[in-house]
Motif scaffolding. Structure first.
Motif, PDB file in Angstrom:
ATOM      1  N   LEU A  60       0.828  -1.119   0.117  1.00 14.94           N
ATOM      2  CA  LEU A  60      -0.072  -0.043   0.048  1.00 14.94           C
ATOM      3  C   LEU A  60       0.752   1.168   0.073  1.00 14.94           C
ATOM      4  CD1 LEU A  60      -2.709  -0.984   2.513  1.00 14.94           C
ATOM      5  CD2 LEU A  60      -2.707  -1.398   0.159  1.00 14.94           C
ATOM      6  N   PHE A  61       1.941   1.367   0.711  1.00 11.34           N
ATOM      7  CA  PHE A  61       2.866   2.417   0.776  1.00 11.34           C
ATOM      8  C   PHE A  61       3.386   2.505  -0.630  1.00 11.34           C
ATOM      9  CE2 PHE A  61       6.867   4.372   1.964  1.00 11.34           C
ATOM     10  CZ  PHE A  61       6.461   5.584   2.747  1.00 11.34           C
ATOM     11  N   LEU A  62       4.055   1.320  -1.409  1.00  9.51           N
ATOM     12  CA  LEU A  62       4.682   1.673  -2.590  1.00  9.51           C
ATOM     13  C   LEU A  62       3.522   2.299  -3.596  1.00  9.51           C
ATOM     14  CD1 LEU A  62       6.673  -1.752  -2.747  1.00  9.51           C
ATOM     15  CD2 LEU A  62       7.239   0.633  -2.096  1.00  9.51           C
ATOM     16  N   LEU A  63       2.405   1.928  -3.386  1.00 16.52           N
ATOM     17  CA  LEU A  63       1.113   2.501  -4.214  1.00 16.52           C
ATOM     18  C   LEU A  63       0.903   3.854  -4.073  1.00 16.52           C
ATOM     19  CD1 LEU A  63      -1.303  -0.649  -4.253  1.00 16.52           C
ATOM     20  CD2 LEU A  63       0.283   0.020  -6.360  1.00 16.52           C
ATOM     21  N   THR A  85      11.344  -9.202  -8.527  1.00 17.99           N
ATOM     22  CA  THR A  85      12.461 -10.016  -9.342  1.00 17.99           C
ATOM     23  C   THR A  85      13.685  -9.590  -9.080  1.00 17.99           C
ATOM     24  OG1 THR A  85      10.740 -10.052 -11.212  1.00 17.99           O
ATOM     25  CG2 THR A  85      12.851 -10.694 -11.856  1.00 17.99           C
ATOM     26  N   ILE A  86      14.081  -8.459  -9.059  1.00 17.49           N
ATOM     27  CA  ILE A  86      15.403  -8.048  -8.808  1.00 17.49           C
ATOM     28  C   ILE A  86      16.031  -8.624  -7.411  1.00 17.49           C
ATOM     29  CG2 ILE A  86      16.828  -6.101  -8.530  1.00 17.49           C
ATOM     30  CD1 ILE A  86      15.541  -4.751 -10.739  1.00 17.49           C
ATOM     31  N   THR A  90       3.393  -3.161 -12.082  1.00 15.45           N
ATOM     32  CA  THR A  90       4.680  -3.609 -12.773  1.00 15.45           C
ATOM     33  C   THR A  90       5.966  -3.421 -12.245  1.00 15.45           C
ATOM     34  OG1 THR A  90       3.244  -3.516 -14.845  1.00 15.45           O
ATOM     35  CG2 THR A  90       5.515  -3.531 -15.159  1.00 15.45           C
ATOM     36  N   GLU A  91       5.929  -2.282 -11.433  1.00 16.87           N
ATOM     37  CA  GLU A  91       7.061  -1.931 -11.007  1.00 16.87           C
ATOM     38  C   GLU A  91       7.376  -2.403  -9.810  1.00 16.87           C
ATOM     39  OE1 GLU A  91       7.841   3.077 -12.191  1.00 16.87           O
ATOM     40  OE2 GLU A  91       6.216   2.582 -10.784  1.00 16.87           O
ATOM     41  N   PHE A 146      10.830   4.949  -8.239  1.00 12.96           N
ATOM     42  CA  PHE A 146      11.023   3.478  -8.447  1.00 12.96           C
ATOM     43  C   PHE A 146      12.499   3.019  -8.128  1.00 12.96           C
ATOM     44  CE2 PHE A 146      13.162   0.546 -11.344  1.00 12.96           C
ATOM     45  CZ  PHE A 146      12.656  -0.676 -11.051  1.00 12.96           C
ATOM     46  N   TRP A 147      13.524   3.929  -8.352  1.00 12.14           N
ATOM     47  CA  TRP A 147      14.982   3.649  -8.030  1.00 12.14           C
ATOM     48  C   TRP A 147      15.178   3.605  -6.617  1.00 12.14           C
ATOM     49  CZ3 TRP A 147      17.308   1.412 -12.007  1.00 12.14           C
ATOM     50  CH2 TRP A 147      16.811   1.775 -13.233  1.00 12.14           C
ATOM     51  N   GLY A 148      14.655   4.683  -5.948  1.00 17.58           N
ATOM     52  CA  GLY A 148      14.671   4.622  -4.429  1.00 17.58           C
ATOM     53  C   GLY A 148      14.163   3.405  -3.722  1.00 17.58           C
ATOM     54  N   PHE A 149      13.033   3.153  -4.091  1.00 16.39           N
ATOM     55  CA  PHE A 149      12.711   1.920  -3.472  1.00 16.39           C
ATOM     56  C   PHE A 149      13.160   0.418  -3.970  1.00 16.39           C
ATOM     57  CE2 PHE A 149       8.801   4.746  -2.724  1.00 16.39           C
ATOM     58  CZ  PHE A 149       8.714   4.457  -1.389  1.00 16.39           C
TER      59      PHE A 149
END
Length: 425
Positions: free
Chosen positions: A29-32, A46-47, A39-40, A92-95
């Motif tokens: 929820l926090f990422l959203l 995956t990474i 997708t991100e 995205f890059w920070g997370f």
């Protein structure tokens, strides 16, 4: 011989603070909330898997070189950095950095955590108590996580950043506790390995891994454990969609009536999982003593797999299915961990355990990809059932050609000093 009780107590305190659950029920929820797409989020996951696969053997080797305690310190610092990163990341890059750091830190623990405990108990001639102490530590850790998961959901409702402030505070305490753990006696003050024959070089480590994993006692056990991790534990990724759908269908109207936030509900639900897991972990030694390693490692995974099939015919069984999965896995981990430790030597122990963890991570990839495609074609419940069926079929095939588990004599728990099977190399 010194009294091991203070060291065991320090270990319990370290484990209690090593996995705070403040952020677990609400991190998606926090990422959203921060603008990431599904997708991100999938790319980040995956990474993370690639980081684990690529980092397991090198970090296990580092643990054997610099000392298992020092390796745990590195992991604790990386967990702290990861939790702080949540508060600073905005894209995205920070997370990606946040979750990559978290996964890399976990590779420092996967081999060194088990190796440190086993060697510490061995120094006091009580390695036969490994399952009991490891299980009790797991129970304490899960109990704390259950409480912090509930708190995390409630804190998120108050302010999305509050759970991450709480996680940072507990991570700081964890760093302070892990540095108080004693080093294994085999390491000098400067961290150099002090055993006859010295430490393994990197060139020596790879053939050592091969020889020990392919030994008679471990080769098929590793295959069986990888099948368990891949086929059965992949179902963990379906908990949120399955539980969400089940709650909406059964209790959605009630929750809406009382104005209960989704985040708070998930916090309580995950906390209940942790409660069951804590009980299972605490009783691992008792189960091992009553059933023996072979029966426990056969009956528990088969029980999970069979339960995966039930919700296809009785949807209400979704909730007990996940409780069975979490509780049984908490029983299995200390038992399987002790079996592995009993069959590898002290030199290179963390490296070998990390290599086994890497094999299990690799084995999970096709199950995740395949079950994901299956879930898109059908439903998440059908995907979970397919995972259970794959384990039953694969396990039956494996048993038809080999005996993956060789029984280990379990010492008398009433004895205060040791008696355990000699490690076989």
């Amino acid at each position: 011989m010194s009294d091991p009780s203070p060291t065991v107590l320090k270990y319990y305190l370290y484990r209690a603070t090593s996995g705070p659950g403040f952020t677990y029920p609400i991190y998606t929820l926090f990422l959203l909330l921060n603008g990431l797409s599904y997708t991100e989020i999938g790319i980040i996951a995956t990474i993370q898997a690639l980081v684990v696969v690529g980092g397991e053997i090198p970090t296990g080797y580092v643990g054997d070189r610099i000392g298992r305690r020092n390796s745990l310190v590195i992991a604790a610092v990386m967990f702290l950095i990861s939790n702080v990163g949540y508060l600073l990341a905005t894209d995205f890059w920070g997370f990606l950095f946040v979750f990559g750091t978290l996964s890399f830190g976990q590779t420092f623990v996967s081999g060194s955590g088990s190796a440190w405990l086993y060697d510490t108990l061995q120094e006091h001639d009580i390695e036969g108590e490994y399952t009991r102490i490891s299980g009790r530590a797991g129970a304490i850790s899960k109990g704390v996580r259950a409480i912090t998961m509930i708190a995390g959901g409630l804190l998120y409702v108050a302010d999305p950043y509050y759970p991450f402030y709480a996680a940072v505070a507990l991570s700081v305490l964890n760093v302070g506790l892990v540095v108080r753990l004693p080093k294994n006696a085999a390491y000098a003050a400067d961290g150099e390995r002090q055993v006859e024959g010295g430490s393994l070089s990197m060139l020596e480590a790879l053939p050592t891994i091969r020889d020990r994993i392919t030994s008679r006692e471990l080769r098929w056990f590793v295959v069986y454990l990888s099948l368990f991790s891949g086929a059965l534990m992949t179902a963990d990724m379906y908990i949120q969609p399955v539980v969400r759908d089940a709650l909406e269908q059964s209790f959605g109207a009630v929750l809406a009536t009382y104005g209960i936030e989704e985040a708070a509900t998930l916090g309580f639900f995950y906390a209940s999982f942790m409660g069951v897991s804590a009980i299972g972990s605490d009783y691992a030694a008792e189960v091992e003593s009553r059933l023996g390693v072979r029966k426990a490692m056969l009956l528990l995974p088969v029980g999970i797999a069979v339960f995966y099939l039930v919700p296809v015919f009785a949807p209400v069984a979704v909730f007990p299915m996940f409780f069975v999965m979490k509780g049984s896995n908490s029983l299995i981990f200390p038992i399987s961990s002790r079996y592995i430790n009993d069959h590898i030597g002290s030199v290179g122990r963390a490296t070998v355990i990390s290599a086994i963890a890497m094999v299990r991570a690799v084995a999970g990839v096709p199950f995740r990809v395949g079950s994901g495609a299956f879930a898109d074609l059908f439903t998440p419940i059908a995907a979970v059932a397919a995972l259970g069926a794959c384990f039953l079929a694969g396990g039956a095939l494996l048993y038809a050609f080999a005996t993956p588990i060789r029984e280990v004599d379990v010492p008398d728990r009433s004895s205060t000093s040791a008696g355990t099977a000699e490690p076989v190399d």
